[in-house]
Design a protein around this motif. Structure first.
Motif, PDB file in Angstrom:
ATOM      1  N   ASN A 135       0.803  -1.218   0.000  1.00  0.00           N
ATOM      2  CA  ASN A 135       0.000   0.000   0.000  1.00  0.00           C
ATOM      3  C   ASN A 135       0.840   1.273   0.000  1.00  0.00           C
ATOM      4  O   ASN A 135       0.446   2.272  -0.607  1.00  0.00           O
ATOM      5  N   ILE A 136       1.982   1.273   0.651  1.00  0.00           N
ATOM      6  CA  ILE A 136       2.844   2.459   0.615  1.00  0.00           C
ATOM      7  C   ILE A 136       3.418   2.641  -0.786  1.00  0.00           C
ATOM      8  O   ILE A 136       3.499   3.773  -1.294  1.00  0.00           O
ATOM      9  N   LYS A 137       3.788   1.545  -1.437  1.00  0.00           N
ATOM     10  CA  LYS A 137       4.251   1.642  -2.831  1.00  0.00           C
ATOM     11  C   LYS A 137       3.148   2.209  -3.726  1.00  0.00           C
ATOM     12  O   LYS A 137       3.405   3.043  -4.601  1.00  0.00           O
ATOM     13  N   LYS A 138       1.944   1.756  -3.500  1.00  0.00           N
ATOM     14  CA  LYS A 138       0.796   2.257  -4.262  1.00  0.00           C
ATOM     15  C   LYS A 138       0.568   3.737  -3.951  1.00  0.00           C
ATOM     16  O   LYS A 138       0.280   4.539  -4.848  1.00  0.00           O
ATOM     17  N   TRP A 139       0.682   4.109  -2.679  1.00  0.00           N
ATOM     18  CA  TRP A 139       0.476   5.488  -2.262  1.00  0.00           C
ATOM     19  C   TRP A 139       1.467   6.422  -2.938  1.00  0.00           C
ATOM     20  O   TRP A 139       1.094   7.498  -3.421  1.00  0.00           O
ATOM     21  N   LYS A 140       2.735   6.030  -2.996  1.00  0.00           N
ATOM     22  CA  LYS A 140       3.721   6.919  -3.627  1.00  0.00           C
ATOM     23  C   LYS A 140       3.410   7.094  -5.108  1.00  0.00           C
ATOM     24  O   LYS A 140       3.562   8.192  -5.649  1.00  0.00           O
TER      25      LYS A 140
END
Length: 148
Positions: A135-140
């Protein structure tokens, strides 16, 4: 120490639009993945992205110059696929030439403006620790697209 608390009105952050979730403000939700990082070194490798995504969505924490620096560093790091040590090196170099980065105005007196983002810290929290890396990868990616 800088006060980065967010302002919630009607159950939403007045800067990023994240909903109050499980009784936690936007800023309190941000604390969860910071704790999760201590349980997973792979998640900790994404610390720059976690913090940058959150802070970009809360510009009242910065001076105008400090915010521009953060956004430009994020864009350069993302577009050029920089690794974390290089990002931190570039940040140190640039910060030397900037005056004040954090907003000196007391938190409760800062001007805030709502911008609806396609993904916020609320999504990271709701995805839970087991999905935090994904999710953090997606967020960035989402933040980068939202900045276009």
């Amino acid at each position: 120490m800088v006060n980065n608390n967010t302002v919630m009105k009607s159950g939403r952050c007045i800067e990023c639009g994240a909903r109050e979730t499980d009784g936690f403000s936007c800023y309190e939700l941000f604390g969860f993945p910071l704790v999760w990082e201590h349980n997973d070194s792979k998640l900790y490798e994404l610390h720059f992205w976690l913090v940058s995504c959150y802070m970009i969505q809360h510009p009242s924490n910065y001076t105008e110059e400090g915010y521009k620096h953060l956004v430009n560093l994020f864009i350069d790091a993302y577009d050029n696929n920089w690794d974390t040590p290089y990002i931190l090196k570039k940040n140190r170099e640039i910060v030397k030439s900037i005056g004040k980065i954090t907003n000196p105005i007391p938190n409760e007196e800062r001007k805030r403006e709502l911008r609806l983002w396609s993904m916020t810290i609320e999504d990271i929290y709701l995805g839970g620790e087991q999905n935090a890396i994904k999710n953090i990868k997606k967020w960035k990616e989402r933040v980068r697209n939202d900045l276009r």
